[in-house]
Design an enzyme around this catalytic site. Structure first.
Site: not given
Length: 519
Positions: A298, A261
């Protein structure tokens, strides 16, 4: 993140380091010694040696093991929270919630194991009437890949680190795990690693089921990914760090998957009717999401898309007022703070970007101020750099001339973890036209909410097209995360005695029998 510290190891030369107080920037606590190539090799050999025994454990034994890890983490008590607060600068409330999330993830996968469908069992028995000849007896199950390397994240010292989602899902799958702890919170990682080791011992499992490596250098992580025992990698961090691991993994004699990620700016689309009805309300709520955790999520809303019209000025005014009232917040590390300040400075001097608002300055060495910028649709389309992630409480409003330009801007944006639609009933037709594009751009589409906050549930997707992740077919949060660390094996014409127990006719696990679900 691999690029948080450029210190490198030379062979097995040891480097001593300590925790850094996120508020003062000063070292504190115990001295840690960097693990070297020898420790990497020893951990990988232990993980490989323990793998066959660990993968042979039944689902109930692994479920109990995961729950025991959660209990051991809770038993660390307030010392864990205090240590994590000092190393990360995050608040007590945030970290207590993160600890709860960590335990919840472990319990979620314990439940997945007990349910049984994670194995993907399928049985296609002999069919004597088929032509041109009798069909073979075929039976399928999914098995664990092998030892997995997990890289701890800087922004989640608990939930995405030593005992975080990657570790929990890999252990649930039956993989042994080696964690490369993040250097920003070594003491927190060591405490959690100790809890996992205690759970391994109490469960009667081989010690190589879990290992924890520490060190600020990039060579340690590179050696781990390149070791032939490692079969997959889980990573949360920067795009540069994730792509470096992908490159290493693909250059091996036997390439392996990297589930990284990496980068997302999470566009929020402010549709016209919603802006007209509640522009000021949306502006204030946006700032609450933007500044949560100093913007170090994020899923932070780093890009806003809106069409010029009624309500947009009210949104901007409300957001400006809200940002001016948000105190500067301590960022995770000095390196992250410096990168944030550099990115903000670049935008402030960009010819086609207007600085709308900035929060008050703080007096801490790593204090980050919330910032809000604006540009036109055409400017965004002409400069790819405006679509890059800024890790912190910064967001860019793109003011589009019309719906067609909004669609063009969205089409030009990179792959995302999330996109959000702020809409009212009158926006339904426009939203319906946008959704096919949003599906191709992101892993999660949010309506009338904000992207920050990722629930640990069965239907959650925390992933997305590149560069949000290195493999958009998977998720790092939710029960489907276990799929990353499993692969299917088919057994043809096996006698019952040779078959794995779960594939025998009298086994009770959920399966597809000739394509029909049964238990």
């Amino acid at each position: 993140m691999l690029n948080d510290d450029k210190t490198q190891l030379t062979g097995d030369k040891k480097i001593e380091f300590r925790s850094i107080d996120a508020v003062t920037g000063q070292p504190f606590g115990s001295v840690f010694e960097t693990d070297g190539i020898a420790e990497v090799k020893a951990a990988c050999l232990a993980a490989e040696a323990a793998f066959e025994a660990y993968r042979a454990t039944d689902a109930e034994a692994r479920a109990v093991f995961l729950e025991r890890i959660g209990a051991e983490i809770l038993a660390l008590g307030d010392d864990l929270i205090v240590t994590a607060m000092r190393e990360s600068g995050l608040t007590r409330i945030r970290l207590e919630g993160e600890r709860g999330r960590t335990v919840t993830q472990l319990k979620l996968f314990a439940g997945v194991l007990r349910r049984g469908d994670w194995m993907g069992l399928r049985i296609d028995p002999v069919a004597s009437g088929s032509t041109p000849s009798a069909r073979n007896d075929l039976r399928l199950r999914r098995i664990p890949l092998g030892p997995v390397a997990v890289f701890g994240a800087s922004n989640f010292p608990l939930a995405f680190s030593t005992a975080g989602g990657d570790t929990a899902s890999a252990l649930a799958a039956g993989c042994t795990v080696i964690v490369k702890g993040h250097p920003a919170h070594p003491a927190t990682g060591a405490m959690v690693a100790g809890a996992i080791h205690d759970a391994v011992k109490a469960s009667g499992l081989p010690p190589g089921v879990f290992s924890h490596l520490v060190g600020p250098g990039i060579e340690l992580g590179a050696a781990l990914v390149k070791d032939p025992a490692i079969t997959a990698v889980g990573f949360t961090g920067s795009r540069a760090g994730g792509l470096a691991l992908v490159k290493l993994a693909q250059a091996r004699d036997i390439p392996i998957p990297v589930y990284a990620e990496m980068s997302s700016i999470n566009p929020v689309l402010l549709l016209p009717k919603a802006l007209r009805a509640r522009g000021a309300q949306l502006g204030a709520a946006f700032v609450g999401s933007l500044t949560m955790g100093a913007g170090q999520f994020c899923t932070n809303p780093g890009l806003l898309l809106a069409i010029e019209g009624d309500g947009l000025d009210a949104f901007v005014s409300a957001a400006t007022e809200a940002i001016s009232a948000v105190a500067a917040q301590t960022m995770l590390t000095g390196a992250i703070h410096s990168a944030y300040e550099q990115s903000i400075n670049t935008l402030q001097h960009h010819d086609n970007v207007q600085a709308i608002a900035q929060g008050p300055a703080g007096d801490g060495v790593n204090d980050g101020r919330a910032t809000f910028f604006s540009t036109s649709g055409q400017s965004f389309l002409s400069d790819k750099a405006l679509g890059q992630e800024i890790f912190g409480a910064s967001s860019l409003l793109v003011r589009c001339a019309d719906e067609a330009e909004l669609q063009s801007v969205l089409a030009a944006a990179e792959g995302q973890l999330t996109t959000t639609l702020q809409m009212d009933d009158g926006d339904t037709e426009m939203a319906a036209a946008l959704i096919p594009l949003l599906e191709r751009k992101s892993g999660r589409i949010v309506v009338n909410g904000w992207p920050t906050g990722v629930e640990v549930t069965h239907a959650m997707v925390h992933g997305g097209p590149y560069p949000a992740t290195s493999d958009g077919r998977s998720t790092s949060v939710g029960s489907l995360a276990i799929d990353r660390f499993l692969r299917p094996v088919s057994y043809q014409n096996f006698s019952p005695r040779l078959l794995p127990a779960v594939l025998r006719d009298d086994a009770g696990s959920p399966r597809l029998l000739d394509g029909i679900p049964t238990h």
